[in-house]
Design an enzyme around this catalytic site. Structure first.
Site, PDB file in Angstrom:
ATOM      1  N   ASP A 123       0.851  -1.187   0.000  1.00 26.60           N
ATOM      2  CA  ASP A 123       0.000   0.000   0.000  1.00 26.60           C
ATOM      3  C   ASP A 123       0.889   1.240   0.000  1.00 26.60           C
ATOM      4  O   ASP A 123       1.803   1.361   0.818  1.00 26.60           O
ATOM      5  CB  ASP A 123      -0.890  -0.036   1.258  1.00 26.60           C
ATOM      6  CG  ASP A 123      -1.970   1.037   1.217  1.00 26.60           C
ATOM      7  OD1 ASP A 123      -1.941   1.883   0.309  1.00 26.60           O
ATOM      8  OD2 ASP A 123      -2.841   1.006   2.106  1.00 26.60           O
ATOM      9  N   ASP A 172      -3.552   2.580  -5.667  1.00 25.38           N
ATOM     10  CA  ASP A 172      -2.335   2.600  -4.848  1.00 25.38           C
ATOM     11  C   ASP A 172      -2.171   1.390  -3.927  1.00 25.38           C
ATOM     12  O   ASP A 172      -1.433   1.443  -2.965  1.00 25.38           O
ATOM     13  CB  ASP A 172      -2.269   3.896  -4.029  1.00 25.38           C
ATOM     14  CG  ASP A 172      -3.193   3.862  -2.828  1.00 25.38           C
ATOM     15  OD1 ASP A 172      -4.235   3.186  -2.913  1.00 25.38           O
ATOM     16  OD2 ASP A 172      -2.868   4.478  -1.814  1.00 25.38           O
ATOM     17  N   GLU A 173      -2.882   0.311  -4.236  1.00 26.94           N
ATOM     18  CA  GLU A 173      -2.768  -0.894  -3.405  1.00 26.94           C
ATOM     19  C   GLU A 173      -2.695  -2.122  -4.288  1.00 26.94           C
ATOM     20  O   GLU A 173      -3.360  -2.171  -5.314  1.00 26.94           O
ATOM     21  CB  GLU A 173      -4.016  -1.059  -2.530  1.00 26.94           C
ATOM     22  CG  GLU A 173      -4.023  -0.222  -1.293  1.00 26.94           C
ATOM     23  CD  GLU A 173      -5.295  -0.438  -0.499  1.00 26.94           C
ATOM     24  OE1 GLU A 173      -5.670  -1.611  -0.300  1.00 26.94           O
ATOM     25  OE2 GLU A 173      -5.893   0.556  -0.099  1.00 26.94           O
TER      26      GLU A 173
HETATM   27 MG   LIG Z   1      -2.618   4.027   0.334  1.00 28.12          MG
END
Ligand SMILES: [Mg+2]
Length: 403
Positions: free
Chosen positions: A9, A104-105
């Site tokens: 993450d 974003d993960e």
């Molecule tokens: Mg994040």
């Protein structure tokens, strides 16, 4: 073989990208969000800004009050998307099993790679370092035997940390967590658990499966039971690359100039496109209308939207603006099509813009899509598609995919 599921993450991703472009932002409170107008919300806040109580989805106006000296940036979504793709390419150079769960993960399956790379902890450390060194971004990771525990481990390692939950330690690791911190425990379920005096996973661990099923029903009860013991799916699904456009068109069984009918069909097509995008958790930035006259002349008109959408009504409004001038030609129409392009992950999937009105809209579409999944698309008519009811036959032949 021991399963190694890794959750990675990015820390305050949008801020992190802005900093990699502008080093003077380092160490300062930075907020990315809609800075124009009064209704914008925070999309990403640096850890320095979070110390002042600023968090994602809070109105920008409120964030300004909490920390007036913070740097407020409007955000550059296309840039973030490009960086996200670069991150994905790094992950894919280590394993083909990469599932991007949002911009974003990601979940990575490194099972069996010990033989090539050595112990998994060191491998993940090298992956994180590669992202940090090549893209100058901050990120955290969790390693476990399933996706749920790996994700929680990554969250507890933030910022810029790495945490491995060793096989067999899942239950013990989960025990200390607040139930509200568990992904999948939403607001409604959280309130329900709290009303029963349950606040931590450890308290939930004391309850047996039959009781949980009786109280929460079969699906939620057994999920809670398994979650409390740190059990979850280890399945990392790489998925197909995202489509570039989504469209629907119809060719009419009889050419027509009936404006009421055409508007009804147009609404119907926009609903189909909207439903398809929502199903894939995407939104589109460009609406394209295609209209073919009975003399086979074809007109194609496009317009861009200031923000992406997957909302039927917004798609329809733009498509209608494009269609109406084309009807001035007074030649009958044989085909009508609507396409949305410039697709990207829908904002609600990123939990960015959670204004109350949008939440209501999302709730509405969720129920609508669920009903149509169950009873068929034609089971519900709304908007101008209702006008079609006054025509004897459904619009032309079966809708065809246009893109
Ligand atoms: Mg994040």
């Amino acid at each position: 073989m021991q399963r190694h599921i890794v959750h990675i993450d990015m820390d305050a991703f949008f801020v992190s990208v802005e900093r990699s472009r502008n080093p003077s932002l380092a160490g300062r409170p930075v907020v990315v969000g809609e800075v124009q107008g009064t209704r914008g919300v925070v999309a990403s806040a640096s850890y320095e800004a979070r110390k002042h109580g600023i968090h994602s989805a809070m109105p920008v106006a409120a964030a300004r009050k909490l920390c007036p000296r913070a740097v407020f940036l409007p955000g550059n979504y296309d840039l973030y998307l490009r960086v996200s793709r670069a991150i994905r390419r790094i992950f894919e150079s280590w394993t083909p099993l990469v599932e991007m769960s949002s911009i974003d993960e990601a979940s990575l399956d490194l099972t069996g790679f010990d033989r090539c790379y050595g112990p998994v902890l060191g491998t993940v450390d090298r992956i994180l370092r590669q992202v940090r060194d090549t893209l100058d971004l901050s990120l955290s990771a969790g390693i476990a035997t399933n996706k749920l525990v790996a994700k929680i481990a990554a969250t507890s390692a933030k910022p810029a940390g790495l945490l491995q939950v060793l096989p067999g330690c899942e239950e013990c690791f989960m025990a200390g967590l607040a139930l509200s911190a568990v992904p999948g425990v939403g607001e409604v379920l959280g309130v329900r658990l709290a009303s029963l005096g349950l606040h931590t996973v450890g308290e939930l661990q004391l309850l047996e499966l039959p009781l949980l099923v009786r109280v929460f029903g079969r699906a939620a009860g057994s999920w809670l039971y398994r979650m409390a013991r740190g059990q979850g799916s280890p399945k990392v699904e790489p998925g197909r690359p995202a489509p570039k456009s989504a469209g629907h068109s119809v060719t009419f069984s009889q050419d027509t100039v009936d404006r009421r009918f055409l508007e009804g069909v147009l609404y119907h097509l926009c609903e189909k496109v909207g439903a398809r995008l929502r199903k894939k958790a995407l939104e589109g930035g460009t609406v394209t209308l295609r209209l073919r006259y009975s003399d086979f002349k074809t007109a194609t008109r496009s317009c861009s939207l200031p923000e992406g959408t997957n909302c039927d009504r917004q798609i329809f409004e733009r498509a209608l603006e494009l269609m109406l001038p084309l009807l001035d030609r007074r030649v009958r129409v044989r085909l009508l099509g609507v396409t949305l392009s410039r697709l990207r992950p829908a904002a609600d999937q990123l939990d960015l813009f959670c204004l109350a009105a949008q939440q209501r809209r999302l709730g509405f579409y969720r129920s609508l899509d669920a009903l149509r999944d169950r009873y068929g698309f034609e089971s519900l008519r709304k908007g101008r598609a209702l006008w079609l009811e006054s025509f004897r036959r459904p619009p032309g032949s079966r809708p065809r995919k246009a893109g």
